[in-house]
Enzyme design. Structure first.
Site, PDB file in Angstrom:
ATOM      1  N   ALA A  59       0.853  -1.178   0.000  1.00 31.16           N
ATOM      2  CA  ALA A  59       0.000   0.000   0.000  1.00 31.16           C
ATOM      3  C   ALA A  59       0.891   1.231   0.000  1.00 31.16           C
ATOM      4  O   ALA A  59       2.103   1.116   0.167  1.00 31.16           O
ATOM      5  CB  ALA A  59      -0.892   0.013   1.238  1.00 31.16           C
ATOM      6  N   ASN A  79       0.365   8.055   0.361  1.00 33.15           N
ATOM      7  CA  ASN A  79       0.169   9.400  -0.198  1.00 33.15           C
ATOM      8  C   ASN A  79      -0.702  10.251   0.734  1.00 33.15           C
ATOM      9  O   ASN A  79      -1.727   9.781   1.216  1.00 33.15           O
ATOM     10  CB  ASN A  79      -0.534   9.315  -1.552  1.00 33.15           C
ATOM     11  CG  ASN A  79      -0.013   8.182  -2.393  1.00 33.15           C
ATOM     12  OD1 ASN A  79       1.137   8.190  -2.780  1.00 33.15           O
ATOM     13  ND2 ASN A  79      -0.849   7.179  -2.612  1.00 33.15           N
ATOM     14  N   HIS A 139      -0.407   1.072   9.329  1.00 36.60           N
ATOM     15  CA  HIS A 139       0.925   1.448   8.831  1.00 36.60           C
ATOM     16  C   HIS A 139       0.836   2.686   7.933  1.00 36.60           C
ATOM     17  O   HIS A 139       1.539   3.677   8.153  1.00 36.60           O
ATOM     18  CB  HIS A 139       1.517   0.256   8.072  1.00 36.60           C
ATOM     19  CG  HIS A 139       2.868   0.507   7.470  1.00 36.60           C
ATOM     20  ND1 HIS A 139       4.024   0.027   8.027  1.00 36.60           N
ATOM     21  CD2 HIS A 139       3.241   1.175   6.348  1.00 36.60           C
ATOM     22  CE1 HIS A 139       5.054   0.402   7.279  1.00 36.60           C
ATOM     23  NE2 HIS A 139       4.603   1.092   6.244  1.00 36.60           N
ATOM     24  N   GLU A 140      -0.030   2.618   6.949  1.00 37.86           N
ATOM     25  CA  GLU A 140      -0.122   3.747   6.015  1.00 37.86           C
ATOM     26  C   GLU A 140      -0.636   4.993   6.725  1.00 37.86           C
ATOM     27  O   GLU A 140      -0.169   6.101   6.468  1.00 37.86           O
ATOM     28  CB  GLU A 140      -0.999   3.398   4.816  1.00 37.86           C
ATOM     29  CG  GLU A 140      -0.593   2.131   4.056  1.00 37.86           C
ATOM     30  CD  GLU A 140       0.876   2.061   3.674  1.00 37.86           C
ATOM     31  OE1 GLU A 140       1.470   3.129   3.427  1.00 37.86           O
ATOM     32  OE2 GLU A 140       1.425   0.943   3.632  1.00 37.86           O
TER      33      GLU A 140
END
Ligand code: TRP
Ligand code: ZN
Length: 886
Positions: A267, A270, A302-303
């Protein structure tokens, strides 16, 4: 193609910065037009350095300098650089370019996911994808404020998304529409993202601790949207956790997440527009295993956590990749531990570290957590950077304590919000906040190779003292430079022979405690524990306090005591794993069943089944043998058939010894409610499936049980566990089960991936024929990374018996596949190429055959920079001074 080396000592601050960047897109599938307006400012200290823009596969149609169109002799394009030598001081550069999303199979830059008719457009810019979208300064230490306007046909692209806050939308002539987004926080180009197409959405909201109402939206192709609810809940939990545990709030008004089946990695973080490989986003009981659920929780978090560790505080250059990845993995691990089970998460993470990172660190692709040189940066998104990087942060957190680590993180965010920084900056912030000098820790980031920890004990009955000698050393690795001793936190506890914890009283250290964390910060150290009646049993590296190899896991009888009584759940498992490795070695040299440790440990395990307060998932882990890769990795020479045979015989012996308990446990759990996704149900399922797996090993008569298990399954975990038993056990019913499964799941891409993997990992020499045939299956696609990973990477990395078959046909097939895939997605081909890296560790015949394929690939024409880099490093010899020569 070979890219030149980039070296850390050649770093120079950017001569030109971009204050703002305005991008206008006219989007369509075959071609898109991009207008970019860059406001650039030169560093006065570097007045002699001309302006250069990065661009690849971006067709320049027009370029203006401060409003004036430039003639073709006023700039020049050489390779991937556009030179504007005459520009000085400050300028506005405007370009108009054309790109071709549908042709972009490499998945860097703007590309198409799904077919031409139904698919949607999306971008991937890390690490150097932005230069595939427009001409600009594409490096992480150039931060700019982005304004993005998207225009497209409304019917074909009803949804238009970019990172940042929405800033208007409306209709245009001819059925077209537009939408604008402004990201108020300066960011590097690798965090830029857009998405356009037909997507369904689910929504929720989160009110941050700072009082901002954030709109949360997950977008996916309509048939998948119903499976996104769990991810949305994970996102909310992650946002709350980061506020509570690290005081970090989200500061945009919207947070978008988009799912795609076409993605080379897990993933991407952004800003405001995370993009996910659908295998890490979709979860419902029929389409996701319990492991999938945990991965969704982990990757969503995480993202999201990257928002602070990576985005608001970003990396100065790509050498600092671990600064965002290691730290974010650590944060993700802590979050998942607190949401689920700390012991279990630790066991899983350590298993991954041992299997992937230790083997990487022992081969020619070994590199420091912060590499000092690279040719293709995409090849450095590795287990070393991610997993070992997280272990370093974990050690720092252990040494500083929970509050000290939080203070350090607070200072890090305060000092560097909005900046692009280095590992040194990170250590300085943690150190300054705690009045500690942390510079010795830098060696963990700059030295490759796994440290070896040795512990030697001696008991003196006269003085009642036990002396423990701790030594650190290094196995030689390809990049062996002069070694510096590392600070290694060694958490330990002492037990007596009955498994009772002993108080720790150390010479020169006041007070008595149960657990000690000793900082081994020199090559060797001697500790004395006092007031002991007998030699204690030392439980070393509790919670796995440092990512090191233990030279000698101790006497097997001591391990049985620890595997039975250690109250640190992780170390109880670590002792059990030590016993398994001990028995595996015995089996490799003869017969484990005859070894005294075997009977003792079977007695121990039998008792574990009756232990009322033992977590079922932990018991399942104790029953699950280390895999063939991990076992092979610890041997001097890797002989796959011998390792497979010994492990199988050991597993079979254990299963036969425990048959009664396994069956009773299986049946007793069957009576419990099994459907839910809550941790208790998951743990029970895990144990039940572990029992089933072992029973099928003990006796093929249990295939009938597996068959019933398959038919009765109400969730994918059970279904897949049963399918694996049948297929790997080569049961008569296997093909039937495979066909049923494929018919049930023919339209579910991520589940079909599992179907491919089960067959790709069939541990027989003729697995190759099956894998080859499956490449012609209707659901397989050479241009889809998930499919390649599920079938070919699974075969090459997780099927040692199949891949390393004697005649070298497995190697030839994978090498052919690499050539084929390299023409489509080089990043994916490069990952497949790593399967050959450890060639020197195999027996002579295999070694020569692997080498032959590496040479064949190296001689092949027109290979990508990605694959060329892996080949060069795999084939390089290490010189005395550690530098690599071809
Ligand atoms: N930064 C991503 C992460 O969270 C990794 C990543 C996603 C990536 N897509 C990529 C890296 C493409 C290289 C190329 O870990
Ligand atoms: Zn990451």
């Amino acid at each position: 193609m070979k890219k030149p080396l980039t070296c850390i000592e050649d770093y120079r601050p950017p001569a030109w910065r971009m204050q703002t960047i305005a991008l206008d897109f006219d989007l369509d599938v075959e071609q898109s037009w991009v207008s970019a307006r860059l406001h650039v400012i030169q560093d006065p200290a570097q007045a002699d350095v001309g302006l250069r823009l990065d661009g690849e596969n971006v067709e320049l149609l027009e370029i203006r300098l401060d409003g004036r169109v430039l003639a073709s002799d006023e700039y020049r394009i050489e390779g991937a650089l556009l030179f504007l030598d005459a520009v000085r001081g400050e300028a506005v550069i405007e370009t108009r370019s054309r790109i071709r999303p549908a042709d972009n199979k490499a998945m860097q830059g703007l590309y198409l996911s799904g077919g031409t008719e139904q698919g949607f457009l999306l971008s991937q810019c890390e690490a150097e994808g932005f230069r595939h979208i427009t001409w600009s300064i594409d490096r992480p230490d150039v931060l700019a404020r982005y304004t993005v306007t998207l225009r497209a046909d409304r019917a074909r692209f009803p949804v238009l998304l970019a990172g940042g806050n929405p800033d208007g939308a409306g209709e245009l002539a001819d059925g077209r529409h537009w939408a604008r987004f402004v990201d108020p926080q300066p960011k590097p180009s690798y965090l830029f993202a857009i998405v356009a197409g037909r997507l369904a959405v689910i929504e929720d909201r989160h009110c941050t601790a700072e009082g901002r109402l954030v709109s949360l939206k997950i977008w996916a192709p309509a048939p998948l949207i119903a499976r996104c609810r769990y991810a949305l809940d994970c996102l909310k939990a992650a946002m709350l956790w980061d506020e509570q545990r690290f005081g970090r709030n989200y500061r945009l008004d919207v947070f978008h997440v988009v799912a795609t089946d076409d993605f080379t990695m897990g993933a991407m973080e952004n800003t405001g527009l995370n993009i996910f490989n659908s295998k890490y986003l979709l979860a419902d009981p029929l389409h996701a295993t319990d492991d999938d659920y945990r991965h969704v929780l982990a990757v969503v978090a995480h993202e999201y956590f990257h928002n602070w560790t990576g985005n608001r505080v970003t990396c100065r250059d790509w050498f600092q990749l671990c600064l965002k990845e290691g730290l974010t993995v650590y944060r993700e691990q802590e979050f998942v531990s607190e949401q689920t089970s700390r012991t279990l998460r630790r066991i899983e993470d350590v298993r991954v570290l041992w299997r992937n990172q230790f083997s990487e660190d022992a081969g020619p692709l070994a590199h420091p957590v912060r590499p000092s040189q690279y040719s293709e940066i995409n090849n450095f998104y590795t287990a070393t950077v991610y997993e070992k990087g997280a272990e370093i942060v974990r050690m720092l957190a252990t040494v500083l304590g929970r509050d000290g680590f939080r203070r350090g993180m607070d200072l890090y965010f305060d000092r560097h919000d909005g900046a692009a920084v280095t590992v040194e900056d990170f250590l300085a912030a943690l150190g300054d906040a705690n009045q500690r000098e942390l510079s010795p820790w830098l060696a963990w980031y700059t030295q490759a190779g796994t440290p070896v920890l040795e512990a030697q004990g001696a008991f003196d009955a006269q003085t009642h003292c036990y002396t423990l000698e701790l030594t650190q050393s290094f196995a030689p690795v390809a990049t062996a430079l002069p070694r510096q001793a590392l600070p290694i936190p060694v958490a330990l506890a002492l037990f007596d022979a009955f498994g009772n914890r002993l108080k720790i009283e150390r010479n020169g250290v006041a007070g008595d405690i149960d657990e000690a964390v000793i900082l081994l910060d020199r090559p060797r150290m001697s500790l004395t524990f006092r007031h002991l009646d007998h030699a204690p049993i030392v439980s070393l590296l509790r919670g796995y306090s440092a990512p090191v190899r233990i030279a000698q896991r101790g006497d097997w009888a001591d391990l049985v005591v620890l595997a039975t009584h250690e109250d640190d759940g992780f170390n109880r498992w670590q002792a059990a794993d030590g016993l398994i490795r001990h028995l595996f070695m015995a089996e490799l040299q003869g017969d484990a069943r005859g070894a005294p440790a075997f009977g003792a440990w079977m007695t121990g395990l039998r008792r574990a089944f009756d232990e009322a307060d033992l977590d079922p998932a932990t018991l399942a882990e104790m029953l699950t043998l280390a895999d063939e890769i991990t076992l092979g990795e610890s041997l001097a020479e890797i002989d796959p058939p011998a390792i497979h045979a010994a492990r199988s015989r050991l597993e079979c012996s254990i299963a036969q010894a425990l048959q009664t308990e396994l069956l009773a446990c299986y049946e007793q759990l069957a009576a419990a409610s099994m459907a839910g996704a809550e941790p208790v149900a998951q743990g029970q399922r895990r144990l039940r499936n572990a029992c089933l797996g072992l029973l099928c090993r003990a006796d093929p008569q249990y295939h009938a049980l597996a068959h019933r298990h398959f038919d009765d399954a109400v969730c994918l975990s059970d279904k897949l566990a049963a399918l694996t038993c049948l297929v790997h056990g080569q049961a008569l019913a296997a093909q039937n089960a495979l066909d049923t499964f494929a018919a049930d799941y023919s339209t579910a891409a991520t589940v079909m991936d599992r179907w491919f993997s089960v067959q790709a990992t069939l541990p027989t020499a003729n697995a190759l024929e099956r894998v080859r045939a499956l490449t012609r299956h209707a659901a397989f696609r050479w241009d889809n990374p998930n499919k390649v990973y599920a079938l070919l990477l699974a075969f090459a990395l997780r099927n040692p018996v199949g891949f390393h078959r004697e005649d070298g046909a497995g190697y030839e097939f994978i090498a052919d596949s690499i050539r084929r895939i390299d023409r489509i997605t080089p990043q994916v081909a490069a990952r497949l190429t790593t399967a050959f890296a450890a060639w020197r560790r195999y027996p002579p015949t295999l070694r020569e055959r692997m080498h032959a394929q590496l040479m064949r690939l190296q001689e092949a024409a027109a290979m990508s920079a990605d694959v060329t880099d892996i080949l060069a490093r795999s084939l390089a010899h290490a010189d005395e001074d550690g530098s690599l020569r071809p």
